[in-house]
Design a protein around this motif. Structure first.
Motif, mmCIF file in Angstrom:
data_model
loop_
_atom_site.group_PDB
_atom_site.id
_atom_site.type_symbol
_atom_site.label_atom_id
_atom_site.label_comp_id
_atom_site.label_asym_id
_atom_site.label_seq_id
_atom_site.Cartn_x
_atom_site.Cartn_y
_atom_site.Cartn_z
ATOM 1 N N ALA A 120 14.065 8.030 -16.116
ATOM 2 C CA ALA A 120 13.389 6.730 -16.150
ATOM 3 C C ALA A 120 14.056 5.786 -17.145
ATOM 4 O O ALA A 120 14.420 6.188 -18.254
ATOM 5 C CB ALA A 120 11.920 6.916 -16.506
ATOM 6 N N PHE A 121 14.214 4.556 -16.737
ATOM 7 C CA PHE A 121 14.750 3.515 -17.617
ATOM 8 C C PHE A 121 13.740 3.220 -18.715
ATOM 9 O O PHE A 121 12.550 3.076 -18.468
ATOM 10 C CB PHE A 121 15.014 2.250 -16.800
ATOM 11 N N ARG A 122 14.222 3.120 -19.930
ATOM 12 C CA ARG A 122 13.346 2.770 -21.046
ATOM 13 C C ARG A 122 13.783 1.468 -21.718
ATOM 14 O O ARG A 122 13.036 0.498 -21.722
ATOM 15 C CB ARG A 122 13.315 3.916 -22.075
ATOM 16 N N VAL A 123 14.954 1.474 -22.291
ATOM 17 C CA VAL A 123 15.439 0.273 -22.985
ATOM 18 C C VAL A 123 16.946 0.210 -22.824
ATOM 19 O O VAL A 123 17.631 1.244 -22.742
ATOM 20 C CB VAL A 123 15.046 0.307 -24.484
ATOM 21 N N PHE A 124 17.460 -0.999 -22.738
ATOM 22 C CA PHE A 124 18.894 -1.211 -22.567
ATOM 23 C C PHE A 124 19.379 -2.128 -23.674
ATOM 24 O O PHE A 124 18.817 -3.195 -23.907
ATOM 25 C CB PHE A 124 19.169 -1.843 -21.202
ATOM 26 N N TYR A 125 20.420 -1.701 -24.365
ATOM 27 C CA TYR A 125 21.005 -2.503 -25.437
ATOM 28 C C TYR A 125 22.329 -3.072 -24.956
ATOM 29 O O TYR A 125 23.255 -2.318 -24.641
ATOM 30 C CB TYR A 125 21.227 -1.656 -26.687
ATOM 31 N N ASP A 126 22.422 -4.398 -24.891
ATOM 32 C CA ASP A 126 23.670 -5.030 -24.486
ATOM 33 C C ASP A 126 24.797 -4.624 -25.427
ATOM 34 O O ASP A 126 24.616 -4.576 -26.652
ATOM 35 C CB ASP A 126 23.546 -6.550 -24.525
ATOM 36 N N ALA A 127 25.957 -4.332 -24.862
ATOM 37 C CA ALA A 127 27.126 -4.034 -25.680
ATOM 38 C C ALA A 127 27.635 -5.313 -26.326
ATOM 39 O O ALA A 127 27.258 -6.426 -25.937
ATOM 40 C CB ALA A 127 28.219 -3.409 -24.819
ATOM 41 N N HIS A 156 19.371 -0.040 -31.202
ATOM 42 C CA HIS A 156 20.422 -1.033 -31.435
ATOM 43 C C HIS A 156 21.739 -0.398 -31.879
ATOM 44 O O HIS A 156 22.292 -0.734 -32.928
ATOM 45 C CB HIS A 156 19.957 -2.061 -32.469
ATOM 46 N N PRO A 157 22.270 0.517 -31.079
ATOM 47 C CA PRO A 157 23.520 1.173 -31.455
ATOM 48 C C PRO A 157 24.718 0.252 -31.250
ATOM 49 O O PRO A 157 24.666 -0.701 -30.466
ATOM 50 C CB PRO A 157 23.590 2.357 -30.489
ATOM 51 N N GLY A 158 25.795 0.529 -31.955
ATOM 52 C CA GLY A 158 27.043 -0.183 -31.766
ATOM 53 C C GLY A 158 28.034 0.700 -31.043
ATOM 54 O O GLY A 158 27.832 1.909 -30.902
ATOM 55 N N TYR A 159 29.121 0.117 -30.598
ATOM 56 C CA TYR A 159 30.109 0.839 -29.809
ATOM 57 C C TYR A 159 30.671 2.043 -30.554
ATOM 58 O O TYR A 159 30.753 3.146 -30.001
ATOM 59 C CB TYR A 159 31.243 -0.108 -29.417
ATOM 60 N N GLU A 160 31.067 1.846 -31.802
ATOM 61 C CA GLU A 160 31.659 2.935 -32.573
ATOM 62 C C GLU A 160 30.661 4.078 -32.749
ATOM 63 O O GLU A 160 31.039 5.248 -32.703
ATOM 64 C CB GLU A 160 32.131 2.422 -33.936
ATOM 65 N N GLU A 161 29.399 3.730 -32.931
ATOM 66 C CA GLU A 161 28.371 4.747 -33.110
ATOM 67 C C GLU A 161 28.169 5.540 -31.820
ATOM 68 O O GLU A 161 28.065 6.780 -31.840
ATOM 69 C CB GLU A 161 27.065 4.084 -33.547
ATOM 70 N N THR A 217 25.921 -6.303 -16.735
ATOM 71 C CA THR A 217 26.001 -6.321 -18.198
ATOM 72 C C THR A 217 26.304 -4.926 -18.707
ATOM 73 O O THR A 217 25.598 -3.966 -18.386
ATOM 74 C CB THR A 217 24.675 -6.799 -18.811
ATOM 75 N N ALA A 218 27.347 -4.797 -19.507
ATOM 76 C CA ALA A 218 27.697 -3.516 -20.117
ATOM 77 C C ALA A 218 26.796 -3.267 -21.317
ATOM 78 O O ALA A 218 26.441 -4.200 -22.057
ATOM 79 C CB ALA A 218 29.162 -3.530 -20.561
ATOM 80 N N GLY A 219 26.402 -2.003 -21.503
ATOM 81 C CA GLY A 219 25.534 -1.698 -22.636
ATOM 82 C C GLY A 219 25.301 -0.219 -22.813
ATOM 83 O O GLY A 219 26.048 0.614 -22.283
ATOM 84 N N TYR A 220 24.249 0.079 -23.561
ATOM 85 C CA TYR A 220 23.939 1.466 -23.916
ATOM 86 C C TYR A 220 22.482 1.780 -23.590
ATOM 87 O O TYR A 220 21.589 0.973 -23.847
ATOM 88 C CB TYR A 220 24.181 1.681 -25.413
ATOM 89 N N THR A 221 22.246 2.968 -23.046
ATOM 90 C CA THR A 221 20.878 3.380 -22.737
ATOM 91 C C THR A 221 20.806 4.900 -22.638
ATOM 92 O O THR A 221 21.825 5.578 -22.540
ATOM 93 C CB THR A 221 20.393 2.741 -21.417
#
Length: 214
Positions: free
Chosen positions: A169-176, A76-81, A66-70
């Motif tokens: 350390a992993f904290r939270v992952f936001y799906d793209a 809850h960031p968006g791609y452009e941000e 799953t692609a995302g942001y961390t």
């Protein structure tokens, strides 16, 4: 009992300078005989997440990528941000895998051989902190293994420049956003896919030809 050292030589030629990698696979003594699986999660950043998702999804034993942001400070960031480089997040990908088929060690091998871990805050023409090289470990076993691999590669001077991979350390992952999931698969004729991802993916598949899904 310590695992034997397995020495293999691979040619790294993925859009940056070709490197001859004398890569030693050896599980650190501290983590021997401590299975976590069978289903585990790994989180990596190797530059553009379209590239990472396309490569790791080819590996046998990988259930889902799953692609995302961390790694950042904005919820809850968006791609452009994220592309502004002000969120602290990296373009990353979660790898859900069956550890009875593919080990975390093998995923680390794929990680280091799928991008250039010596480029700081960039991969090729993709520049910014969002494109940094990073390992986000989910438990102490993953933490120790990541550090071990980096120490081995550094000690043997495998790369001509220092490894700058972040290990945190992993904290939270936001799906793209949905459009970024399976991007290469869904957009094979798009320019970036044809001229950047496809050559890298072909080389990745050549290197890991014995570990690919049928």
């Amino acid at each position: 009992m310590k695992n034997p050292i397995l020495l293999f030589i691979l040619m790294l030629s993925l859009g940056f300078s070709a490197l001859r990698a004398n890569f030693i696979r050896k599980t650190p003594p501290e983590v021997i005989n401590k299975p976590v699986g069978p289903v585990e999660t790994a989180t990596f950043a190797t530059g553009c997440f379209w590239c990472g998702e396309a490569k790791f999804s080819q590996l046998k034993g990988v259930i889902k990528v799953t692609a995302g942001y961390t790694g950042g400070h904005v919820a809850h960031p968006g791609y452009e941000e994220v592309c502004t480089g002000t969120t602290g997040h990296a373009e990353a990908f979660n790898v859900v895998f069956d550890s009875s088929v593919i080990s975390y060690d093998e995923l680390l091998q794929a990680f280091f051989l799928s991008h250039d871990p010596t480029q700081l805050n960039r991969q090729g023409n993709d520049v910014g902190t969002q494109y940094r090289s990073a390992i986000f470990y989910h438990n102490e076993e993953q933490h120790k293994k990541a550090q071990y691999y980096i120490s081995q590669l550094t000690g043997k001077k495998i790369y001509p420049r220092p490894i700058v991979t972040e290990v945190t350390a992993f904290r939270v992952f936001y799906d793209a956003e949905k459009m970024h999931q399976d991007y290469y698969k869904n957009n094979p004729e798009q320019g970036y896919c044809r001229y950047v991802i496809q050559p890298q993916l072909e080389e990745f598949k050549r290197i890991f030809k014995n570990k690919l899904k049928q």
